[in-house]
Design a protein around this motif. Structure first.
Motif, PDB file in Angstrom:
ATOM      1  N   ALA A 199       0.832  -1.199   0.000  1.00  0.00           N
ATOM      2  CA  ALA A 199       0.000   0.000   0.000  1.00  0.00           C
ATOM      3  C   ALA A 199       0.869   1.253   0.000  1.00  0.00           C
ATOM      4  CB  ALA A 199      -0.940  -0.012   1.197  1.00  0.00           C
ATOM      5  N   LEU A 200       1.986   1.245   0.725  1.00  0.00           N
ATOM      6  CA  LEU A 200       2.896   2.387   0.706  1.00  0.00           C
ATOM      7  C   LEU A 200       3.462   2.602  -0.693  1.00  0.00           C
ATOM      8  CD1 LEU A 200       4.800   1.805   4.068  1.00  0.00           C
ATOM      9  CD2 LEU A 200       3.374   3.786   3.514  1.00  0.00           C
ATOM     10  N   ALA A 201       3.880   1.501  -1.339  1.00  0.00           N
ATOM     11  CA  ALA A 201       4.412   1.612  -2.697  1.00  0.00           C
ATOM     12  C   ALA A 201       3.345   2.127  -3.658  1.00  0.00           C
ATOM     13  CB  ALA A 201       4.946   0.254  -3.156  1.00  0.00           C
ATOM     14  N   GLY A 202       2.126   1.596  -3.524  1.00  0.00           N
ATOM     15  CA  GLY A 202       1.045   2.044  -4.394  1.00  0.00           C
ATOM     16  C   GLY A 202       0.686   3.494  -4.165  1.00  0.00           C
ATOM     17  N   ALA A 203       0.656   3.909  -2.901  1.00  0.00           N
ATOM     18  CA  ALA A 203       0.333   5.299  -2.584  1.00  0.00           C
ATOM     19  C   ALA A 203       1.405   6.231  -3.145  1.00  0.00           C
ATOM     20  CB  ALA A 203       0.206   5.470  -1.075  1.00  0.00           C
ATOM     21  N   ALA A 204       2.664   5.811  -3.073  1.00  0.00           N
ATOM     22  CA  ALA A 204       3.743   6.626  -3.632  1.00  0.00           C
ATOM     23  C   ALA A 204       3.578   6.774  -5.143  1.00  0.00           C
ATOM     24  CB  ALA A 204       5.092   5.995  -3.302  1.00  0.00           C
ATOM     25  N   GLU A 205       3.243   5.677  -5.832  1.00  0.00           N
ATOM     26  CA  GLU A 205       3.017   5.743  -7.273  1.00  0.00           C
ATOM     27  C   GLU A 205       1.827   6.651  -7.588  1.00  0.00           C
ATOM     28  OE1 GLU A 205       4.841   4.604  -9.602  1.00  0.00           O
ATOM     29  OE2 GLU A 205       6.050   2.965  -8.775  1.00  0.00           O
ATOM     30  N   ALA A 206       0.779   6.544  -6.764  1.00  0.00           N
ATOM     31  CA  ALA A 206      -0.411   7.368  -6.997  1.00  0.00           C
ATOM     32  C   ALA A 206      -0.098   8.844  -6.806  1.00  0.00           C
ATOM     33  CB  ALA A 206      -1.532   6.931  -6.058  1.00  0.00           C
ATOM     34  N   ALA A 207       0.656   9.174  -5.754  1.00  0.00           N
ATOM     35  CA  ALA A 207       1.027  10.571  -5.520  1.00  0.00           C
ATOM     36  C   ALA A 207       1.887  11.085  -6.667  1.00  0.00           C
ATOM     37  CB  ALA A 207       1.776  10.694  -4.194  1.00  0.00           C
ATOM     38  N   GLY A 208       2.801  10.250  -7.159  1.00  0.00           N
ATOM     39  CA  GLY A 208       3.604  10.654  -8.300  1.00  0.00           C
ATOM     40  C   GLY A 208       2.762  10.869  -9.540  1.00  0.00           C
ATOM     41  N   GLN A 209       1.736  10.033  -9.713  1.00  0.00           N
ATOM     42  CA  GLN A 209       0.840  10.171 -10.860  1.00  0.00           C
ATOM     43  C   GLN A 209       0.088  11.492 -10.795  1.00  0.00           C
ATOM     44  OE1 GLN A 209      -2.943   7.632 -11.756  1.00  0.00           O
ATOM     45  NE2 GLN A 209      -1.195   6.427 -12.481  1.00  0.00           N
ATOM     46  N   GLU A 210      -0.186  11.966  -9.586  1.00  0.00           N
ATOM     47  CA  GLU A 210      -0.863  13.255  -9.396  1.00  0.00           C
ATOM     48  C   GLU A 210       0.095  14.432  -9.487  1.00  0.00           C
ATOM     49  OE1 GLU A 210      -4.145  13.312  -6.222  1.00  0.00           O
ATOM     50  OE2 GLU A 210      -2.718  11.835  -5.481  1.00  0.00           O
ATOM     51  N   GLY A 211       1.403  14.172  -9.544  1.00  0.00           N
ATOM     52  CA  GLY A 211       2.372  15.258  -9.542  1.00  0.00           C
ATOM     53  C   GLY A 211       2.706  15.760  -8.158  1.00  0.00           C
ATOM     54  N   GLN A 212       2.300  15.055  -7.121  1.00  0.00           N
ATOM     55  CA  GLN A 212       2.573  15.461  -5.751  1.00  0.00           C
ATOM     56  C   GLN A 212       3.864  14.774  -5.281  1.00  0.00           C
ATOM     57  OE1 GLN A 212      -0.679  15.352  -3.009  1.00  0.00           O
ATOM     58  NE2 GLN A 212      -2.199  15.903  -4.558  1.00  0.00           N
ATOM     59  N   VAL A 213       4.987  15.339  -5.699  1.00  0.00           N
ATOM     60  CA  VAL A 213       6.283  14.715  -5.465  1.00  0.00           C
ATOM     61  C   VAL A 213       6.586  14.637  -3.976  1.00  0.00           C
ATOM     62  CG1 VAL A 213       8.760  14.863  -5.935  1.00  0.00           C
ATOM     63  CG2 VAL A 213       7.099  15.474  -7.710  1.00  0.00           C
ATOM     64  N   GLU A 214       6.298  15.698  -3.231  1.00  0.00           N
ATOM     65  CA  GLU A 214       6.588  15.681  -1.785  1.00  0.00           C
ATOM     66  C   GLU A 214       5.832  14.552  -1.086  1.00  0.00           C
ATOM     67  OE1 GLU A 214       5.634  18.306  -3.455  1.00  0.00           O
ATOM     68  OE2 GLU A 214       7.189  19.849  -3.271  1.00  0.00           O
ATOM     69  N   LYS A 215       4.558  14.346  -1.469  1.00  0.00           N
ATOM     70  CA  LYS A 215       3.784  13.253  -0.881  1.00  0.00           C
ATOM     71  C   LYS A 215       4.398  11.904  -1.247  1.00  0.00           C
ATOM     72  CE  LYS A 215       0.096  15.170   1.131  1.00  0.00           C
ATOM     73  NZ  LYS A 215      -0.293  14.898   2.545  1.00  0.00           N
ATOM     74  N   ALA A 216       4.804  11.757  -2.520  1.00  0.00           N
ATOM     75  CA  ALA A 216       5.415  10.507  -2.960  1.00  0.00           C
ATOM     76  C   ALA A 216       6.693  10.235  -2.183  1.00  0.00           C
ATOM     77  CB  ALA A 216       5.692  10.556  -4.457  1.00  0.00           C
ATOM     78  N   ILE A 217       7.501  11.276  -1.977  1.00  0.00           N
ATOM     79  CA  ILE A 217       8.739  11.120  -1.204  1.00  0.00           C
ATOM     80  C   ILE A 217       8.423  10.640   0.203  1.00  0.00           C
ATOM     81  CG2 ILE A 217      10.589  12.429  -0.075  1.00  0.00           C
ATOM     82  CD1 ILE A 217      10.801  14.092  -2.660  1.00  0.00           C
ATOM     83  N   ASP A 218       7.393  11.173   0.813  1.00  0.00           N
ATOM     84  CA  ASP A 218       7.028  10.772   2.175  1.00  0.00           C
ATOM     85  C   ASP A 218       6.645   9.289   2.236  1.00  0.00           C
ATOM     86  OD1 ASP A 218       6.308  11.375   5.014  1.00  0.00           O
ATOM     87  OD2 ASP A 218       4.308  10.842   4.300  1.00  0.00           O
ATOM     88  N   TYR A 219       5.861   8.840   1.253  1.00  0.00           N
ATOM     89  CA  TYR A 219       5.482   7.415   1.231  1.00  0.00           C
ATOM     90  C   TYR A 219       6.710   6.521   1.062  1.00  0.00           C
ATOM     91  CZ  TYR A 219       0.478   8.567   0.752  1.00  0.00           C
ATOM     92  OH  TYR A 219      -0.811   9.009   0.959  1.00  0.00           O
ATOM     93  N   TRP A 220       7.636   6.932   0.164  1.00  0.00           N
ATOM     94  CA  TRP A 220       8.822   6.105  -0.035  1.00  0.00           C
ATOM     95  C   TRP A 220       9.724   6.118   1.189  1.00  0.00           C
ATOM     96  CZ3 TRP A 220       8.305   2.472  -3.117  1.00  0.00           C
ATOM     97  CH2 TRP A 220       7.734   2.592  -4.375  1.00  0.00           C
TER      98      TRP A 220
END
Length: 637
Positions: free
Chosen positions: A525-546
Motif C-alpha cells: 500500500a505504501l508503494a502504491g500510494a507513492a506511485e499514486a502521488a507521483g501520478q498526481e504530480g505530488q512529489v513531496e507526498k510521494a517522497i514521504d510514502y517512499w
C-alpha cells in the motif's frame, strides 16, 4: 547559494537521468474514476468474520481454535514408525536449517560451481556448517567490480528435485540467486531470477505456507517475520491431522483428525492446502494458518485459476487441476472416488526402485477387471517395465523450474490424446477473467465472493497473468459491489491498484490511505500510494510514502531507488547521497545506482571522483552505455 543557472542545469540533468532510469516500476500500476462506497452495516462485517472452526458440528474435537499445536515430538512416543517414515518423505524434509544440508552437498567444479549467469560469476562457499552464496564480477583485467555475498540460513525444498536457499536479514527473509538442481546434479541460477533479483528475492509468508510447518509473519510487511520465524521448519504431522493438544491428553481417536475417515472432498482439501495452484485469497477476517483438516478448503481460502493456452507447457504444481481434468476423477464417485491419497501416501516416500510397482498397484485397484486395451508385447515397446504411468502420466519439463520434470496428472488415455485448454474468459464463467477452482461461479450479490475475486484479479494483473486494464475494470466493479469493510486492508489495497491502473491517482491514493489507516506498515500500500502521488504530480507526498517504505523494509533496493530519483527531482542532494549510498550497498551491481552516485559527485563539484566512478560503470557494460556516456559528458561541462 548556487547560482540559478547551475540549479537549472542540474534540474535538467536530473530530469534526463530520471527518464533514463524510469524503466523499472516498483509494481504493476492500477487505477480509475474516484468512487464512493457505502460503509457496510455491522451485521455484514460481522457475518464475513464468522469462523467456521467455531460452528463445526462434525465428530472431531480438535477443530476449535483454542486447541493448541504441540509439534511432531509429541507424536513420536505413540507413533514412532509413522513419524520416522514421514520424515523420509519430501514433505518431512520441506525446509531445513543449512547445517543439516551442507554436509550432504558437493561444491566442486564438476557440479557447476562456480557458474556464469547474468554477466556475473556465482559461487557457493562452505566452511563447516556455514554456507555463503557469492556474486562476483570482474573486468577484462581481472579487477573486481562487484563482490557481494549472503550467508545461507535455510535450504528450502526436499532435495528430490533440488534446493533453493534463504538468508535471514534481521527477520527479513530473502531467497538467494543460487539453487541446486538434483536431477542434473548442478548448481545454477534460481528459477525466475534476473539482474534485479540477483541480490535476493523477498520471501513472503504465502511462499513459506507450503514449505514450512508454521511461520510468524508480521502483518503488513512483505517478508518480515517475528523471531523465532518458524514453529517447526518441515511440514509437520499437525498440518494434515490438525492440532494435537487434546489427543495427547486423552489418546481419544476423535480428538485428532484422521484424513482416511474423511470424505474424498475433505481429504483432498488437506492436500489442496499446498498442491492446488492458482491465485489464493484469504477471506475477510481469516488468517493464513486458520485452516483445519476436516473442514472445506473454501471456508479458509479461495483459489482462482486460469488454464494454460493450447500448446503451452503446464506450470509447476498444477497436479490437482490436472487430476480434476482426468476421466479417472470425473468417472468415479462415493467411496471409489479418485483422490490424491488413492495413489500417494503422505507417510511413505515411494523411491525410484518402488515407483513402477507402487503406481501399477494403484491403477489396478480400479482397473484390475478392465485393464489396458493394448497387448503386453505392445506395451513393452513403450516401457520395458510395463509401467502404467510411463504411458498415461508422462514426465515433462516445466517452463518455470529449469532442469526439472513434472508428472502429468491428467492420466491421459493415450499419450497422443492431449485435451486442449481454454483460458477462463472464453468459458462459461460469467465473463470474469478468473474463475474459482472447482466449477463454482461468482454470483453477483455474494459480497464475499465478489471481494475475493476482485482481489484475485488485481494479483493476476500485477503478474501479467490477465490483461491488466481489463482486470482492473472487473476488479473495481466487484470491489465496489462488495461494499468493503473499513478495516479490510487487503481489499482497500486491491481497490487502490485497480484505480491506479486506470490512471486515477487521487482515487487510488484515497484507497491506499484507507488500507494504511488499518496497517500503517503495509508495504504494498505504501508503494502504491507513492506511485499514486507521483501520478498526481505530488512529489513531496510521494517522497514521504517512499521514506516510510524504506523505514518499514530497509533491505529493499527498489524502495531506495524510487526515493532517490524523487529526491533528485527536488534537488535534495544531501538525502540523495545517503539514499544512493544505501542503494549501492544493497545492490552493488546496479549501474542505475552508480550513475546516480556519479551525478551526486558531479553536482558537488567532485569531478575526479565522478570520472573514477564512471569508469566503473563502463566496465560493467550496461546496455544503455552510450546514453549514459552522453549524460556524463553533459555533467562534466
Amino acid at each position: 547559494m548556487p547560482p540559478k543557472s547551475r540549479l537549472r542545469k542540474w534540474a535538467w540533468i536530473g530530469g534526463v537521468l530520471i527518464a533514463l532510469l524510469a524503466g523499472v516500476g516498483i509494481l504493476s500500476l492500477f487505477g480509475r474514476d474516484l468512487w464512493q462506497k457505502a460503509v457496510p452495516s455491522k451485521a455484514v462485517a460481522e457475518s464475513a468474520r464468522l469462523d467456521p472452526r467455531l460452528s463445526y458440528e462434525g465428530p472431531y474435537r480438535n477443530i476449535h481454535p483454542d486447541v493448541q499445536y504441540v509439534g511432531d515430538a509429541s507424536c513420536l512416543t505413540c507413533h514412532p514408525n509413522e513419524t520416522a517414515s514421514f520424515h523420509q518423505h519430501p514433505m518431512g524434509r520441506s525446509l531445513l536449517p543449512i547445517a543439516q544440508v551442507a554436509p550432504e552437498q558437493v561444491y566442486d567444479k564438476a557440479h557447476n560451481n562456480p557458474f556464469q549467469a547474468l554477466g556475473s560469476q556465482f559461487i557457493v562457499e562452505r566452511q563447516s556448517d556455514k554456507v555463503q552464496h557469492r556474486q562476483k564480477r570482474q573486468d577484462a583485467m581481472g579487477n573486481v567490480l562487484v563482490d557481494y555475498s549472503m550467508e545461507v540460513h535455510y535450504a528450502i525444498g526436499s532435495g528430490r528435485a533440488g534446493y533453493s536457499y534463504l538468508t535471514d536479514r534481521d527477520g527479513y527473509l530473502f531467497q538467494t540467486a543460487i539453487s541446486w538442481f538434483s536431477q542434473k546434479q548442478i548448481w545454477d541460477l534460481s528459477p525466475g531470477f534476473n539482474e534485479g533479483l540477483a541480490v535476493g528475492r523477498p520471501i513472503e509468508a504465502d511462499c513459506l505456507f507450503c514449505h514450512a510447518n508454521q511461520v510468524r509473519p508480521r502483518q503488513g510487511y512483505k517478508n518480515r517475520f517475528e523471531q523465532p520465524i518458524f514453529d517447526g521448519t518441515v511440514i509437520g504431522c499437525e498440518r494434515c491431522h490438525g492440532p494435537g493438544q487434546r489427543h495427547i491428553e486423552t489418546v481419544d481417536k476423535l480428538d485428532i483428525v484422521n484424513p482416511k475417515n474423511l470424505s474424498a472432498a475433505l481429504y483432498d482439501a488437506v492436500c489442496e492446502q499446498c498442491h492446488l495452484s492458482g491465485i489464493r485469497v484469504l477471506p475477510y477476517g481469516r488468517e493464513q494458518f486458520d485452516f483445519r483438516p476436516g473442514l472445506p478448503r473454501e471456508d479458509f481460502f479461495s483459489v482462482f485459476v486460469y488454464s494454460a493456452k493450447p500448446g503451452e507447457k503446464a506450470p509447476a504444481v498444477t497436479h490437482v487441476e490436472e487430476m480434476h481434468e482426468s476421466r479417472c476423477y470425473q468417472g468415479t464417485s462415493g467411496d471409489a472416488k479418485l483422490k490424491c491419497a488413492s495413489c500417494h501416501s503422505p507417510h511413505h516416500y515411494v523411491g525410484t526402485a518402488q515407483r513402477v510397482a507402487h503406481y501399477r498397484a494403484s491403477c489396478l485397484a480400479c482397473h484390475e477387471n478392465q485393464g489396458c486395451s493394448l497387448p503386453r508385447a505392445v506395451r513393452l515397446q513403450t516401457s520395458k517395465e510395463d509401467s502404467c504411468i510411463d504411458c498415461h502420466m508422462s514426465r515433462q519439463s516445466t517452463e518455470d523450474i529449469p532442469h526439472t520434470a513434472a508428472t502429468d496428472h491428467r492420466i491421459l488415455r493415450s499419450v497422443r490424446s492431449k485435451p486442449t485448454r481454454q483460458m477462463p474468459w472464453t468459458d462459461n464463467s460469467g465473463g470474469w477473467l478468473l474463475t474459482p477452482f472447482g466449477g463454482r461461479r461468482v454470483e453477483l450479490g455474494d459480497r464475499q465472493a465478489e471481494r475475493d475475486l476482485g482481489i484475485a484479479l488485481i494479483q493476476a494483473s500485477s503478474g501479467s497473468l490477465v490483461p491488466a486494464s481489463r482486470g482492473a475494470v472487473q476488479a473495481q466493479f466487484l470491489l465496489d459491489r462488495a461494499q468493503v469493510a473499513p478495516d479490510d486492508s487487503d481489499a482497500w489495497e486491491a481497490e487502490g491498484y485497480a484505480l491506479l491502473l486506470q490512471h486515477n491517482g487521487a482515487g487510488a491514493r484515497a484507497a491506499f490511505d484507507q488500507s494504511l489507516s488499518v496497517r500503517p506498515e503495509r508495504e504494498r500500500a505504501l508503494a502504491g500510494a507513492a506511485e499514486a502521488a507521483g501520478q498526481e504530480g505530488q512529489v513531496e507526498k510521494a517522497i514521504d510514502y517512499w521514506r516510510r517504505a524504506v523505514k518499514v523494509n530497509p533491505w529493499m533496493p527498489i524502495y531506495r531507488r524510487q526515493l532517490a530519483l524523487l529526491l533528485m527531482r527536488k534537488q535534495l542532494w544531501d538525502e540523495v547521497r545517503s539514499t544512493c549510498q544505501a542503494w549501492m550497498r544493497l545492490d552493488p551491481g546496479s549501474t542505475e545506482a552508480r550513475m546516480l552516485w556519479v551525478t551526486c559527485l558531479a553536482s558537488a563539484g567532485e569531478k575526479d571522483k565522478a570520472r573514477e566512478e564512471f569508469t566503473h560503470i563502463e566496465a560493467l557494460q550496461p546496455p544503455n552505455l552510450d546514453q549514459l556516456r552522453a549524460l556524463f559528458a553533459q555533467q562534466m561541462r
